[in-house]
Design a protein around this motif. Structure first.
Motif, mmCIF file in Angstrom:
data_model
loop_
_atom_site.group_PDB
_atom_site.id
_atom_site.type_symbol
_atom_site.label_atom_id
_atom_site.label_comp_id
_atom_site.label_asym_id
_atom_site.label_seq_id
_atom_site.Cartn_x
_atom_site.Cartn_y
_atom_site.Cartn_z
ATOM 1 N N ALA A 150 -11.669 43.320 18.042
ATOM 2 C CA ALA A 150 -13.015 43.724 18.502
ATOM 3 C C ALA A 150 -14.342 43.467 17.793
ATOM 4 C CB ALA A 150 -12.710 45.110 18.812
ATOM 5 N N LYS A 151 -14.062 43.901 16.371
ATOM 6 C CA LYS A 151 -15.273 43.824 15.497
ATOM 7 C C LYS A 151 -15.362 42.478 14.742
ATOM 8 C CE LYS A 151 -15.403 48.746 14.471
ATOM 9 N NZ LYS A 151 -15.266 49.575 13.291
ATOM 10 N N ASN A 152 -14.351 41.728 14.950
ATOM 11 C CA ASN A 152 -14.026 40.347 14.229
ATOM 12 C C ASN A 152 -14.252 40.474 12.684
ATOM 13 O OD1 ASN A 152 -13.374 37.719 14.146
ATOM 14 N ND2 ASN A 152 -15.446 37.023 14.699
ATOM 15 N N THR A 153 -13.635 41.609 12.288
ATOM 16 C CA THR A 153 -13.570 41.962 10.658
ATOM 17 C C THR A 153 -12.001 42.042 10.151
ATOM 18 O OG1 THR A 153 -13.439 44.248 11.165
ATOM 19 C CG2 THR A 153 -15.629 43.331 10.836
ATOM 20 N N LEU A 154 -11.963 41.690 8.992
ATOM 21 C CA LEU A 154 -10.355 41.690 8.440
ATOM 22 C C LEU A 154 -10.819 42.622 7.139
ATOM 23 C CD1 LEU A 154 -7.709 40.351 7.930
ATOM 24 C CD2 LEU A 154 -8.763 38.879 6.443
ATOM 25 N N LYS A 155 -9.820 43.676 7.167
ATOM 26 C CA LYS A 155 -9.690 44.710 6.169
ATOM 27 C C LYS A 155 -8.656 44.404 5.163
ATOM 28 C CE LYS A 155 -9.131 49.791 5.236
ATOM 29 N NZ LYS A 155 -9.924 49.764 4.472
ATOM 30 N N VAL A 156 -9.105 44.353 3.873
ATOM 31 C CA VAL A 156 -7.950 44.098 2.768
ATOM 32 C C VAL A 156 -7.992 45.171 1.830
ATOM 33 C CG1 VAL A 156 -7.493 42.292 1.019
ATOM 34 C CG2 VAL A 156 -8.480 41.517 3.054
ATOM 35 N N PHE A 188 -17.252 33.358 5.467
ATOM 36 C CA PHE A 188 -15.558 33.751 5.552
ATOM 37 C C PHE A 188 -15.369 32.900 6.755
ATOM 38 C CE2 PHE A 188 -17.373 37.665 3.717
ATOM 39 C CZ PHE A 188 -17.017 37.320 2.195
ATOM 40 N N ALA A 189 -16.376 31.876 7.327
ATOM 41 C CA ALA A 189 -15.979 31.370 8.528
ATOM 42 C C ALA A 189 -14.522 30.516 8.698
ATOM 43 C CB ALA A 189 -17.042 30.435 8.882
ATOM 44 N N ASP A 190 -14.149 30.172 7.319
ATOM 45 C CA ASP A 190 -12.955 29.321 7.436
ATOM 46 C C ASP A 190 -11.684 30.350 7.859
ATOM 47 O OD1 ASP A 190 -14.089 27.007 6.302
ATOM 48 O OD2 ASP A 190 -13.363 27.213 4.198
ATOM 49 N N LEU A 191 -11.865 31.485 7.368
ATOM 50 C CA LEU A 191 -10.811 32.460 8.016
ATOM 51 C C LEU A 191 -10.494 32.445 9.461
ATOM 52 C CD1 LEU A 191 -11.071 35.283 5.288
ATOM 53 C CD2 LEU A 191 -9.402 33.499 5.608
ATOM 54 N N LYS A 192 -11.388 31.823 10.377
ATOM 55 C CA LYS A 192 -11.034 31.783 11.669
ATOM 56 C C LYS A 192 -10.166 30.443 11.918
ATOM 57 C CE LYS A 192 -15.789 32.440 12.324
ATOM 58 N NZ LYS A 192 -16.928 32.410 13.162
ATOM 59 N N ILE A 245 -10.688 43.706 -9.158
ATOM 60 C CA ILE A 245 -9.532 44.535 -9.467
ATOM 61 C C ILE A 245 -10.095 45.372 -10.657
ATOM 62 C CG2 ILE A 245 -7.427 44.490 -10.795
ATOM 63 C CD1 ILE A 245 -6.722 41.726 -9.305
ATOM 64 N N SER A 246 -11.019 45.071 -11.897
ATOM 65 C CA SER A 246 -11.605 45.812 -12.925
ATOM 66 C C SER A 246 -12.088 46.899 -12.300
ATOM 67 C CB SER A 246 -12.267 44.860 -13.944
ATOM 68 O OG SER A 246 -13.355 44.343 -13.219
ATOM 69 N N LYS A 247 -12.836 46.872 -11.382
ATOM 70 C CA LYS A 247 -13.645 47.960 -10.466
ATOM 71 C C LYS A 247 -12.778 49.088 -9.946
ATOM 72 C CE LYS A 247 -17.752 45.345 -10.356
ATOM 73 N NZ LYS A 247 -18.743 44.785 -9.586
ATOM 74 N N GLY A 248 -11.559 49.032 -9.889
ATOM 75 C CA GLY A 248 -10.802 50.087 -9.080
ATOM 76 C C GLY A 248 -9.937 49.536 -8.154
ATOM 77 N N ALA A 249 -9.397 50.194 -7.298
ATOM 78 C CA ALA A 249 -8.491 49.564 -6.099
ATOM 79 C C ALA A 249 -9.189 48.647 -5.187
ATOM 80 C CB ALA A 249 -8.095 50.785 -5.257
ATOM 81 N N ILE A 250 -8.550 47.401 -4.971
ATOM 82 C CA ILE A 250 -8.969 46.598 -3.930
ATOM 83 C C ILE A 250 -8.927 47.189 -2.468
ATOM 84 C CG2 ILE A 250 -8.510 44.336 -2.873
ATOM 85 C CD1 ILE A 250 -9.467 43.956 -5.857
ATOM 86 N N ASN A 251 -10.320 47.208 -2.144
ATOM 87 C CA ASN A 251 -10.486 47.974 -0.683
ATOM 88 C C ASN A 251 -11.878 47.100 -0.087
ATOM 89 O OD1 ASN A 251 -10.424 49.245 1.718
ATOM 90 N ND2 ASN A 251 -10.170 51.378 0.710
ATOM 91 N N PHE A 252 -11.585 46.193 0.676
ATOM 92 C CA PHE A 252 -12.976 45.666 1.183
ATOM 93 C C PHE A 252 -12.572 45.259 2.693
ATOM 94 C CE2 PHE A 252 -10.835 42.266 -1.130
ATOM 95 C CZ PHE A 252 -10.842 41.016 -0.230
ATOM 96 N N THR A 253 -13.634 44.854 3.384
ATOM 97 C CA THR A 253 -13.893 44.358 4.655
ATOM 98 C C THR A 253 -14.717 43.073 4.886
ATOM 99 O OG1 THR A 253 -13.616 46.697 5.627
ATOM 100 C CG2 THR A 253 -14.236 44.928 7.244
ATOM 101 N N LEU A 254 -13.943 42.089 5.290
ATOM 102 C CA LEU A 254 -14.803 40.879 5.681
ATOM 103 C C LEU A 254 -15.279 40.864 7.244
ATOM 104 C CD1 LEU A 254 -12.398 38.468 3.743
ATOM 105 C CD2 LEU A 254 -14.342 39.639 2.630
ATOM 106 N N ASP A 255 -16.570 40.364 7.143
ATOM 107 C CA ASP A 255 -17.174 40.020 8.418
ATOM 108 C C ASP A 255 -16.871 38.681 8.854
ATOM 109 O OD1 ASP A 255 -18.531 39.601 10.810
ATOM 110 O OD2 ASP A 255 -20.481 40.342 10.006
ATOM 111 N N LEU A 256 -16.072 38.295 9.684
ATOM 112 C CA LEU A 256 -15.370 36.817 9.974
ATOM 113 C C LEU A 256 -16.548 36.184 10.685
ATOM 114 C CD1 LEU A 256 -11.684 37.238 10.344
ATOM 115 C CD2 LEU A 256 -13.211 37.125 8.233
ATOM 116 N N THR A 257 -17.730 36.738 11.310
ATOM 117 C CA THR A 257 -18.823 36.099 11.846
ATOM 118 C C THR A 257 -19.710 35.441 10.566
ATOM 119 O OG1 THR A 257 -20.156 38.168 12.126
ATOM 120 C CG2 THR A 257 -18.771 37.442 13.864
ATOM 121 N N SER A 258 -19.518 36.099 9.508
ATOM 122 C CA SER A 258 -20.442 35.686 8.353
ATOM 123 C C SER A 258 -19.958 34.087 8.004
ATOM 124 C CB SER A 258 -20.155 36.363 7.107
ATOM 125 O OG SER A 258 -20.741 35.608 6.033
ATOM 126 N N THR A 259 -20.894 33.265 7.724
ATOM 127 C CA THR A 259 -20.599 31.912 7.210
ATOM 128 C C THR A 259 -19.863 31.853 6.079
ATOM 129 O OG1 THR A 259 -22.628 31.690 6.284
ATOM 130 C CG2 THR A 259 -22.484 30.871 8.411
#
Ligand code: FES
Length: 166
Positions: A159-165, A77-81, A61-75
């Protein structure tokens, strides 16, 4: 040598022996050397906040607006599956509800900043510090927290198995 002189000498000798015995017995020479368990570890870097594999963008938050993408194939972030699981990345807690929906809110309790936990069975975020609860949108269910957790939007790309926040 007179008796008095003899006793004085014996007393000094006995005293010296006792003193020497005590000093050697009381010394730490036989104690094990304290072990240095840091193994050369300098305490780590404390994290750089942007090197997690599978994360691109800003999760702080201190670096600016929250805006990121998680690759859910990465270990990382695997819990998010899995329904009912959550992960914390940067200042954000991202969860997958039991219904399979992705949600994201600021991780810091608005009372005193403790990181909240996701309680899937109760559909809420809980702060274990003083017991505040927040619903899935971050709204306060019960205090002492008085303000909601900031809610972020989520967008899953199957399709990409990604989650944008953001
Ligand atoms: S810090 Fe969360 S309820 Fe107090």
């Amino acid at each position: 040598m007179e008796r008095k002189e003899f006793l004085s000498l014996v007393g000094v000798s006995v005293g010296a022996i006792i003193l020497q015995s005590c000093l050697s017995g009381c010394s730490n020479s036989s104690d094990p050397t304290p072990t240095n368990n840091n193994n050369g570890n300098t305490g780590g870097t404390g994290g750089t906040g942007g090197t997690t594999t599978g994360l691109t963008g800003n999760n702080t938050i201190s670096k600016g607006a929250i805006n990121f993408t998680l690759d859910l194939t990465s270990t990382s972030f695997a819990d998010l599956k899995t329904d009912g699981k959550a992960i914390v990345t940067g200042d954000v807690i991202v969860a997958r509800t039991k219904a399979g929906n992705y949600i994201a809110v600021a991780k810091a309790c608005t009372h005193q900043g403790t990181t909240v936990d996701f309680q899937a069975d109760n559909n809420r975020f809980n702060c274990s510090n003083h017991g505040s609860n927040f619903d899935l949108t971050g709204k306060v269910i019960n205090g002492p927290a008085a303000s909601p957790l900031t809610q972020f939007s989520t967008s899953f790309d199957s399709a990409k198995n990604t989650l944008k926040v953001s």
